[in-house]
Design a protein around this motif. Structure first.
Motif, PDB file in Angstrom:
ATOM      1  N   UNK B  34       0.827  -1.366  -0.182  1.00 22.45           N
ATOM      2  CA  UNK B  34      -0.051  -0.142   0.118  1.00 22.45           C
ATOM      3  C   UNK B  34       1.057   1.400   0.124  1.00 22.45           C
ATOM      4  N   UNK B  35       2.022   1.348   0.844  1.00 24.40           N
ATOM      5  CA  UNK B  35       2.892   2.277   0.769  1.00 24.40           C
ATOM      6  C   UNK B  35       3.297   2.980  -0.395  1.00 24.40           C
ATOM      7  N   UNK B  66      -9.933  -9.418  -0.173  1.00 23.17           N
ATOM      8  CA  UNK B  66      -8.637  -8.931   0.158  1.00 23.17           C
ATOM      9  C   UNK B  66      -9.007  -8.383   1.751  1.00 23.17           C
ATOM     10  N   UNK B  67      -7.612  -8.536   2.442  1.00 24.45           N
ATOM     11  CA  UNK B  67      -7.582  -7.845   3.583  1.00 24.45           C
ATOM     12  C   UNK B  67      -6.353  -7.032   3.849  1.00 24.45           C
ATOM     13  N   UNK B  68      -6.333  -6.187   4.923  1.00 24.53           N
ATOM     14  CA  UNK B  68      -5.058  -5.470   4.959  1.00 24.53           C
ATOM     15  C   UNK B  68      -5.369  -4.163   4.909  1.00 24.53           C
ATOM     16  N   UNK B  69      -4.060  -3.270   4.552  1.00 24.39           N
ATOM     17  CA  UNK B  69      -4.093  -1.709   4.388  1.00 24.39           C
ATOM     18  C   UNK B  69      -4.604  -1.640   3.092  1.00 24.39           C
ATOM     19  N   UNK B  70      -4.792  -2.425   2.329  1.00 29.08           N
ATOM     20  CA  UNK B  70      -5.723  -1.965   0.972  1.00 29.08           C
ATOM     21  C   UNK B  70      -7.010  -1.538   1.151  1.00 29.08           C
ATOM     22  N   UNK B  75      -5.754   3.180   0.480  1.00 25.84           N
ATOM     23  CA  UNK B  75      -5.573   1.931  -0.232  1.00 25.84           C
ATOM     24  C   UNK B  75      -6.457   2.104  -1.397  1.00 25.84           C
ATOM     25  N   UNK B  76      -6.846   0.952  -2.012  1.00 23.64           N
ATOM     26  CA  UNK B  76      -7.572   0.603  -3.088  1.00 23.64           C
ATOM     27  C   UNK B  76      -8.988   1.474  -3.043  1.00 23.64           C
TER      28      UNK B  76
END
Lengths: 297, 297
Positions: B34-35, B66-70, B75-76
């Protein structure tokens, strides 16, 4: 009266003062710290800053007395550590071999401690010599806040023992390199918030790494002000340091010698614990210590 | 059985798994975290990694969970936090609008805590769903060590509350950005040294910032091995974290879900305190959690 140069040469900066006896005439600084130089670059760096201060008449070479990381293994010349317990200075300075015959450069050795734990200082011993010049009978603790804060027990003119905390470097690194950087921008300050965090960390020093992430979460969830976050982080780190160094300062006479901003933080933190620290500015103490080094040479 | 893609999309990496029902068929990873992406880059990044996994026959779009910083604001697509106390997942996923009609992408929301202190997670809620799939009646604490270690109190299938410690990020930052980096090179490890430091920090958590500089001094004065310094620093940080989170783990049933190396450190540290943690690997729990997300959708 002969002119000479006092040089405070640390990791990230060089500050020089043109002196006439004990009297400062002029000051210059550059960013040529020890970190950005290799051994063969020190002389040129010094000459380019000192310039016309170097006497090229017939008076013999200009004396330069230097302290700080300039005496480290990676410095201009290695000035071997003296070992605690010891006076901050003695007559034994390290001479630097220079290509330019107009220079006579001497470096103050650092001080090391072998027991009860390993520790080192370079530059602070000179500030301590300055403190003892100002307060010859001082018996207590010198707190020298900075990148690596030193707590130094002084008695009968000697460094008895000392303790270093990485508080300043941790604060700077966390502000610039971790996820908290997004929540700590600027340099606004709230003393009340700072003192609340000092008190919190003093009573529960273990909360440090957990409380840190709260600063990020409070920003994401409530848009917490950066000034609150910075003041809290600083208070948590300094509070944890005060918890670790409690045996050093509790019930002792304390002198703080640092830059104005950092000194202020340690001053109000120690005052909140019932102390009444004396304050002697770092630049003046370095200068007084280099005068003492010249007198002893 | 229809194929779908499970995506673990964090701050610094994207890991995708081609699934057939509950069965993984293949795994791929890239450094497109993501960064390193702006919002309009996510779709192309995903397509370039997934490539031939995307069904372009007549079966309709390929499902992606999807999981996480996305799912962060940067994010997306932003997947708004759910609030504790709550189950780790519910059916409400965030749909991503894609340009490519062959994609049907859904993101698992993160979880936030408003009291007793602000805290957030993104990605760990999915691992917790995986843990609860493996241990449906688990009542205790999940320790998810990593860059930001989470301690999560689970009861009756819900996240009751949680606490984040920045231990992993602090360790990495200190190793790479401070003066200690010179004394911490390599990645050799001494478990006995590590455990001694854990014990030291657990009993005196305030020593952290002062003990750190000792590692530098011991290198300068005695040439102390980097393995000793690294193991000590890691033990001091994890010991301080355990001191802060003692109310979370003391007398509780604990599950550790992390990468093998980090899990090992927390496992031996908790064992030294008389606990017998269970271990469930992070990658497997993420995958199980994404299966649970698909089943609930």
């Amino acid at each position: 009266m002969t002119r000479w140069i006092a040089a405070d040469w640390g990791t990230t900066a060089l500050r020089i003062t043109l002196m006439e006896g004990d009297r400062p005439l002029d000051t210059r600084a550059s960013g040529d710290g020890m970190n950005s130089l290799t051994r063969d670059m020190f002389e040129a760096s010094f000459l380019s800053l000192a310039g016309d201060w170097i006497d090229d008449k017939s008076h013999g070479p200009t004396q330069v007395f230097a302290c700080g990381m300039v005496g480290a293994r990676q410095g201009w010349a290695e000035a071997a550590y003296r070992t605690t317990p010891c006076t901050p200075l003695d007559g034994g300075l390290t001479r630097v071999v220079t290509a330019d015959p107009r220079l006579d450069v001497r470096i103050v050795p650092g001080v090391r401690q072998l027991t009860p734990h390993p520790d080192v200082m370079r530059g602070e011993e000179t500030q301590i010599a300055g403190i003892l010049r100002a307060l010859p009978d001082f018996d207590g603790v010198a707190c020298l806040p900075g990148t690596h804060t030193k707590w130094v027990h002084l008695s009968a003119g000697e460094i008895v023992s000392f303790r270093t905390a990485m508080t300043g470097e941790l604060f700077a690194t966390i502000c610039s390199q971790t996820v908290l950087r997004h929540s700590l921008v600027g340099d606004a300050w709230q003393e009340e918030t700072f003192l609340a965090a000092v008190s919190d960390a003093l009573s529960r020093p273990e909360v440090l790494t957990a409380r840190m992430f709260e600063l990020r979460a409070a920003d994401l969830l409530h848009g917490q002000e950066a000034a609150v976050a910075r003041s809290t982080l600083s208070g948590l780190l300094i509070g944890a340091e005060l918890a670790a160094t409690k045996p050093w300062w509790l019930g002792r006479d304390v002198v703080i010698t640092g830059s104005p901003k950092t000194t202020r933080a340690y001053d109000v933190a120690l005052k909140s614990q019932g102390l009444a620290p004396r304050i002697l500015p770092a630049d003046a103490m370095t200068q007084a210590g280099l005068i003492a080094a010249k007198d002893a040479a």
